[in-house]
Design a protein around this motif. Structure first.
Motif, PDB file in Angstrom:
ATOM      1  N   UNK A  33       0.819  -1.210   0.000  1.00  0.00           N
ATOM      2  CA  UNK A  33       0.000   0.000   0.000  1.00  0.00           C
ATOM      3  C   UNK A  33       0.855   1.263   0.000  1.00  0.00           C
ATOM      4  N   UNK A  34       1.920   1.253   0.784  1.00  0.00           N
ATOM      5  CA  UNK A  34       2.816   2.415   0.824  1.00  0.00           C
ATOM      6  C   UNK A  34       3.452   2.645  -0.538  1.00  0.00           C
ATOM      7  N   UNK A  94       2.642   5.970  -3.449  1.00  0.00           N
ATOM      8  CA  UNK A  94       3.627   6.846  -4.087  1.00  0.00           C
ATOM      9  C   UNK A  94       3.499   6.805  -5.601  1.00  0.00           C
ATOM     10  N   UNK A  95       3.006   5.694  -6.130  1.00  0.00           N
ATOM     11  CA  UNK A  95       2.861   5.528  -7.576  1.00  0.00           C
ATOM     12  C   UNK A  95       1.477   5.933  -8.071  1.00  0.00           C
ATOM     13  N   UNK A  96       0.561   6.243  -7.147  1.00  0.00           N
ATOM     14  CA  UNK A  96      -0.809   6.565  -7.533  1.00  0.00           C
ATOM     15  C   UNK A  96      -1.593   5.341  -7.962  1.00  0.00           C
ATOM     16  N   UNK A  97      -1.170   4.152  -7.518  1.00  0.00           N
ATOM     17  CA  UNK A  97      -1.793   2.917  -7.970  1.00  0.00           C
ATOM     18  C   UNK A  97      -2.719   2.255  -6.977  1.00  0.00           C
TER      19      UNK A  97
END
Length: 93
Positions: free
Chosen positions: A10-11, A15-18
């Motif tokens: 999740x972290x 950061x990747x917007x995924x």
């Protein structure tokens, strides 16, 4: 749980917007039976009223025509009549 991610994943995804979020209706539908409810039933459930029984021994998610999780229902007998009782209401009237 097949689509659940651990905190590390999740972290990284944040950061990747995924990150993919499920709507409350989709999440409920993933773990229990779903019942469509019409506008009159949505209004009744919003007031905590019982509606026609679902015919299930397990909890049932009541979903409106526009895809909103209205309530979680449980069939219950009262005075010899079985009806679906809202256990929790998410869309009060």
């Amino acid at each position: 749980l097949d689509v659940a991610a651990d905190l590390t994943a999740l972290a990284a995804a944040s950061h990747d917007g995924g990150i993919t979020l499920l709507s409350p209706a989709a999440a409920a539908g993933a773990v229990m039976a779903v019942r469509s409810v019409d506008e009159a039933e949505v209004r009744s459930l919003g007031y905590g009223q019982r509606i026609v029984a679902s015919g299930s021994e397990a909890p049932v998610a009541a979903i409106s025509a526009d895809g909103i999780l209205v309530a979680i229902l449980g069939d219950e007998a009262r005075d010899g009549v079985v009806k679906a009782k809202p256990t929790i209401v998410f869309a009060p009237s």
